[in-house]
Design an enzyme around this catalytic site. Structure first.
Site, PDB file in Angstrom:
ATOM      1  N   GLY A  59       0.780  -1.239   0.000  1.00 55.67           N
ATOM      2  CA  GLY A  59       0.000   0.000   0.000  1.00 55.67           C
ATOM      3  C   GLY A  59       0.802   1.274   0.000  1.00 55.67           C
ATOM      4  CD  GLU A 110       1.650  -9.457   1.615  1.00 53.47           C
ATOM      5  OE1 GLU A 110       1.601 -10.607   2.058  1.00 53.47           O
ATOM      6  OE2 GLU A 110       0.628  -8.808   1.277  1.00 53.47           O
ATOM      7  N   GLY A 152       3.851  -3.402  -3.754  1.00 49.97           N
ATOM      8  CA  GLY A 152       3.893  -3.561  -5.208  1.00 49.97           C
ATOM      9  C   GLY A 152       4.152  -2.205  -5.845  1.00 49.97           C
ATOM     10  NE  ARG A 185      -2.753   2.217 -11.189  1.00 52.72           N
ATOM     11  CZ  ARG A 185      -2.780   3.441 -10.703  1.00 52.72           C
ATOM     12  NH1 ARG A 185      -2.374   4.455 -11.439  1.00 52.72           N
ATOM     13  NH2 ARG A 185      -3.214   3.668  -9.496  1.00 52.72           N
ATOM     14  CE1 TYR A 235      -8.479   0.446  -9.482  1.00 56.05           C
ATOM     15  CE2 TYR A 235      -6.327   0.693 -10.489  1.00 56.05           C
ATOM     16  CZ  TYR A 235      -7.260  -0.085  -9.850  1.00 56.05           C
ATOM     17  OH  TYR A 235      -6.972  -1.401  -9.573  1.00 56.05           O
ATOM     18  CB  CYS A 268     -13.650   0.620 -31.280  1.00 51.55           C
ATOM     19  SG  CYS A 268     -12.829   0.738 -32.861  1.00 51.55           S
ATOM     20  CE1 TYR A 312      -1.389  -4.172  -8.385  1.00 49.94           C
ATOM     21  CE2 TYR A 312      -0.338  -2.137  -7.701  1.00 49.94           C
ATOM     22  CZ  TYR A 312      -0.733  -3.428  -7.434  1.00 49.94           C
ATOM     23  OH  TYR A 312      -0.466  -3.968  -6.209  1.00 49.94           O
TER      24      TYR A 312
HETATM   25  C1  LIG Z   1      -2.238  -5.824  -3.975  1.00 49.31           C
HETATM   26  C2  LIG Z   1      -1.697  -6.369  -2.736  1.00 49.31           C
HETATM   27  C3  LIG Z   1      -0.500  -5.888  -2.212  1.00 49.31           C
HETATM   28  C4  LIG Z   1       0.294  -4.774  -2.846  1.00 49.31           C
HETATM   29  O1  LIG Z   1      -0.297  -3.517  -2.784  1.00 49.31           O
HETATM   30  P1  LIG Z   1       0.514  -2.237  -3.293  1.00 49.31           P
HETATM   31  O2  LIG Z   1      -0.421  -1.113  -3.146  1.00 49.31           O
HETATM   32  O3  LIG Z   1       0.881  -2.465  -4.703  1.00 49.31           O
HETATM   33  O4  LIG Z   1       1.703  -2.083  -2.432  1.00 49.31           O
HETATM   34  C5  LIG Z   1      -0.009  -6.488  -1.074  1.00 49.31           C
HETATM   35  N1  LIG Z   1      -0.676  -7.508  -0.459  1.00 49.31           N
HETATM   36  C6  LIG Z   1      -1.837  -7.971  -0.940  1.00 49.31           C
HETATM   37  C7  LIG Z   1      -2.514  -9.088  -0.231  1.00 49.31           C
HETATM   38  C8  LIG Z   1      -2.392  -7.418  -2.072  1.00 49.31           C
HETATM   39  O5  LIG Z   1      -3.557  -7.880  -2.533  1.00 49.31           O
END
Ligand SMILES: *Cc1c(COP(=O)(O)O)cnc(C)c1O
Length: 430
Positions: free
Chosen positions: A244, A285, A287, A324, A328, A354, A383
């Site tokens: 996150g 975790e 991303g 995105r 979003y 299209c 993403y």
């Molecule tokens: C999507 C996700 C993340 C990563 O979120 P980011 O915003 O990209 O850091 C981590 N853990 C779980 C379980 C997720 O579904």
């Protein structure tokens, strides 16, 4: 600049965190060369930046048992993941496909966690057979495991009861989401765990993507740590606080002071480990933080059209290749690499699909765009490709990974014939 000053304030003279892209391999001249060599549309990733972003987390969270599992759903490019594997990273996976890919790329199974989400019985068995640790987010699945797989080691995902994210669609805590077990179900969880003699080695929460407030991270941690007591879960080896961490998408958007946040995260967790009585591992975790700024999508403008109220710059890519903005309402910076000093005008930067909504940017002021100019869409590392598809039967772009100033990995775009052949080869008429 903001962040550089903040880092100094906390840790003396060190430049603790990775700086954004000026001066690195995503500079205009290099990108234009790549566009000429590999053609457009083209995804370019700065592999070294992704690795540094991974290392950033260790720099900003001063806790010795920190483990970072990169969220594979943000970017599963094999070239990038290989660099992260060699740097020691783990992976957060969310489907059997991702688990298999992580193993095929040589990630040891001990460094992979599988966070299930509306998992079928077949998917459960498929992942179980790999030996990867499963993170279970529903009571009904937990019941089935207690019955059929007594003694199993697993992690449990709870809903942290905190709502935050860059968009309602990316918030994964609170009452409106499908994710995790409710915190108040902990007694029921304990009963099921006891009945199945299950070994709960980890607790997990993930609050959302693009968390806007540091306090959300702290509150979610506190909410999970409140149930992580030895009386509830005596076998814990780690707590996993998801991902996150946000990065700026707009030019004027502030960068979060992650050095200060990391210090607070470590302080909260140290206090928790004293209460728990053991120094557990702390997992994150991320991303977006690792991948977003390390990627750009290059697209060539092939049509300039002056409608009554809008000037349209029509590109050779479209929303299935970077969704995105459409999904979003996300803002992605657009740079005109070919004419950076052109006279500013207002454009709708549209794709080749299209659909009227097929826009990368709407009513955006950009240096004059001419046909055959190359645009770079920023923050395209997380993403973007991974959410892509072949709507309108347009193949996904070529991807290249750059590391040490060289292209180290290429994944070529399928030709129309290959794409068509692949689809025709996948089915059969009965
Ligand atoms: C999507 C996700 C993340 C990563 O979120 P980011 O915003 O990209 O850091 C981590 N853990 C779980 C379980 C997720 O579904």
């Amino acid at each position: 600049m903001r962040r550089r000053r903040a880092a100094r304030a906390h840790r003396g003279d060190l430049d603790l965190l990775t700086q954004p892209s000026e001066g690195n391999v995503l500079n205009s001249d290099f990108l234009l060369k790549l566009a000429a060599e590999y053609d457009t549309p083209l995804y370019v990733y700065d592999g070294d930046m992704a690795v540094e972003r991974y290392r950033d987390l260790y720099r900003f969270i001063p806790y010795d048992r920190l483990k970072v599992c990169c969220a594979m759903k943000a970017n599963y490019n094999p070239g990038l993941l290989t660099l992260l594997r060699d740097a020691g990273a783990g992976l957060d996976t969310v489907s059997p496909g991702e688990v298999h890919m992580a193993l095929a790329l040589g990630f040891p199974k001990e460094r992979i966690i599988y966070t299930a989400n509306n998992m079928t019985d077949e998917e459960f068995e498929e992942v179980l057979a790999t030996g990867v640790l499963m993170n279970i987010g529903s009571l009904s699945r937990l019941e089935k495991i207690a019955e059929k797989h007594p003694g199993m080691r697993l992690c449990l995902r709870f809903n942290p009861d905190v709502c935050d994210g860059d968009n309602v669609k990316t918030m994964t805590g609170g009452d409106l989401t499908k994710f995790g077990i409710l915190l108040e179900a902990v007694e029921e969880v304990k009963q099921i765990v006891r009945r199945g003699n299950l070994k709960v080695v980890g607790l997990h929460e993930h609050t959302g993507s693009g968390l806007q407030r540091c306090e959300s991270v702290y509150r979610s941690m506190e909410n999970l740590m409140a149930i992580a007591v030895p009386e509830n879960f005596p076998d814990l080896e780690f707590l996993d606080f998801g991902g996150g961490f946000k990065v700026p998408y707009k030019p004027d958007e502030a960068r979060i002071d992650y050095v200060a946040m990391g210090a607070e995260i470590a302080r909260l967790f140290e206090a928790f480990t004293r209460r728990y009585g053991r120094r557990l591992n702390m997992l994150f975790e991320p991303g977006k933080y690792i991948f977003a700024e390390a990627g750009v999508l290059l697209t060539e403008v092939n049509t300039i059209k002056h409608n009554r109220t809008r000037v349209i710059a029509g590109c050779d890519s479209g929303f299935p290749q970077l969704i995105r903005p459409v999904l979003y309402d996300a803002y992605h910076q657009v740079r005109n690499l070919s004419n950076p000093d052109g006279k500013p005008q207002i454009y709708d930067v549209c794709g080749n699909i299209c659909e009227t909504g097929d826009r990368f940017a709407e009513q955006r002021e950009l240096p004059e765009i001419r046909e055959y100019d190359i645009l770079a869409i920023g923050n395209a590392g997380a993403y973007c490709y991974s959410m892509g598809g072949v709507y309108n039967l347009r193949a996904m772009p070529t991807e290249v990974v750059v590391s040490g100033g060289k292209v180290t990995y290429v994944r070529e775009r399928l030709t129309s014939e290959q794409l068509c052949g692949r689809i025709l080869g996948e089915g059969r008429f009965l």
